[in-house]
Design a protein around this motif. Structure first.
Motif, PDB file in Angstrom:
ATOM      1  N   UNK A   1       6.750 -80.936 -59.266  1.00  0.00           N
ATOM      2  CA  UNK A   1       5.565 -81.981 -58.808  1.00  0.00           C
ATOM      3  C   UNK A   1       3.980 -80.800 -58.263  1.00  0.00           C
ATOM      4  N   UNK A   2       3.659 -80.052 -58.326  1.00  0.00           N
ATOM      5  CA  UNK A   2       2.414 -78.725 -57.639  1.00  0.00           C
ATOM      6  C   UNK A   2       2.080 -78.751 -59.759  1.00  0.00           C
ATOM      7  N   UNK A   3       2.861 -78.660 -60.533  1.00  0.00           N
ATOM      8  CA  UNK A   3       2.719 -78.617 -62.012  1.00  0.00           C
ATOM      9  C   UNK A   3       0.723 -77.714 -61.922  1.00  0.00           C
ATOM     10  N   UNK A   4       0.904 -76.849 -61.030  1.00  0.00           N
ATOM     11  CA  UNK A   4      -0.004 -75.997 -61.663  1.00  0.00           C
ATOM     12  C   UNK A   4       0.324 -74.545 -62.452  1.00  0.00           C
ATOM     13  N   UNK A   5      -0.392 -73.804 -62.015  1.00  0.00           N
ATOM     14  CA  UNK A   5       0.024 -72.691 -63.865  1.00  0.00           C
ATOM     15  C   UNK A   5       1.276 -71.427 -62.960  1.00  0.00           C
ATOM     16  N   UNK A   6       0.489 -71.477 -61.579  1.00  0.00           N
ATOM     17  CA  UNK A   6       1.455 -70.741 -60.881  1.00  0.00           C
ATOM     18  C   UNK A   6       2.765 -71.660 -60.793  1.00  0.00           C
ATOM     19  N   UNK A   7       2.768 -72.657 -60.553  1.00  0.00           N
ATOM     20  CA  UNK A   7       4.284 -73.054 -60.259  1.00  0.00           C
ATOM     21  C   UNK A   7       5.092 -73.172 -61.318  1.00  0.00           C
ATOM     22  N   UNK A   8       4.166 -73.363 -63.143  1.00  0.00           N
ATOM     23  CA  UNK A   8       4.914 -73.744 -64.095  1.00  0.00           C
ATOM     24  C   UNK A   8       5.739 -72.034 -64.293  1.00  0.00           C
ATOM     25  N   UNK A   9       5.078 -71.400 -63.858  1.00  0.00           N
ATOM     26  CA  UNK A   9       5.023 -70.083 -64.489  1.00  0.00           C
ATOM     27  C   UNK A   9       6.692 -69.288 -63.521  1.00  0.00           C
ATOM     28  N   UNK A  10       6.322 -69.828 -62.184  1.00  0.00           N
ATOM     29  CA  UNK A  10       7.608 -69.436 -61.640  1.00  0.00           C
ATOM     30  C   UNK A  10       8.968 -70.671 -62.046  1.00  0.00           C
ATOM     31  N   UNK A  11       8.808 -71.641 -62.258  1.00  0.00           N
ATOM     32  CA  UNK A  11      10.069 -72.836 -63.317  1.00  0.00           C
ATOM     33  C   UNK A  11       9.990 -71.463 -64.562  1.00  0.00           C
ATOM     34  N   UNK A  12       9.423 -71.432 -65.558  1.00  0.00           N
ATOM     35  CA  UNK A  12       9.551 -71.202 -66.774  1.00  0.00           C
ATOM     36  C   UNK A  12      10.898 -69.649 -66.666  1.00  0.00           C
TER      37      UNK A  12
END
Length: 138
Positions: free
Chosen positions: A114-125
């Motif tokens: 839900x954050x959908x930030x570059x940082x959160x997407x990197x963590x998810x990746x």
């Protein structure tokens, strides 16, 4: 708008509004979550209050989350923080993404998405292999 015009068709919501004309603070909400008499609609209302006011009380919510020993209350706090979608909660979500508790993992994953930030997407990746392994174990 007068109080009478705010009446709901749900009597539990009316009872909540009569009991709490002003939003209860984080400590009061946590106390309610620990009360075994608080169920159903009231739990939903407590979580809604925590979510709605999370931006103003995020530090307190995170501190209580870390200090809390009741796992269900911890899950409810994390769910409210995740629903609020606040970028300062990123580290909380990252820490709980690898939790042994599946409920905490679920809300951490939801929070990161839900954050959908570059940082959160990197963590998810970076966590994709781990998340795939966990998913397969279910």
């Amino acid at each position: 708008m007068t109080k009478s015009s705010k009446k709901s068709i749900d009597p539990e919501i009316n009872r909540w509004n009569d009991t709490y004309p002003k939003a209860p603070d984080v400590q009061a909400c946590v106390k309610l979550l620990k009360d075994h008499h608080v169920k159903g609609t009231w739990v939903d209302l407590v979580i809604a209050q925590l979510t709605h006011h999370a931006a103003d009380h995020l530090e307190a919510m995170i501190a209580i989350f870390h200090a809390e020993t009741n796992e269900w209350v911890r899950v409810m706090l994390l769910s409210a923080i995740a629903e609020a979608s606040l970028p300062p909660a990123l580290s909380l979500f990252v820490a709980n993404l690898y939790s042994d508790d599946a409920h905490l993992r679920r809300w951490a994953l939801y929070g990161l998405k839900s954050l959908d930030t570059k940082e959160s997407r990197t963590v998810l990746w970076n966590a994709r292999d781990y998340l795939h392994t966990i998913e397969q174990a279910l």
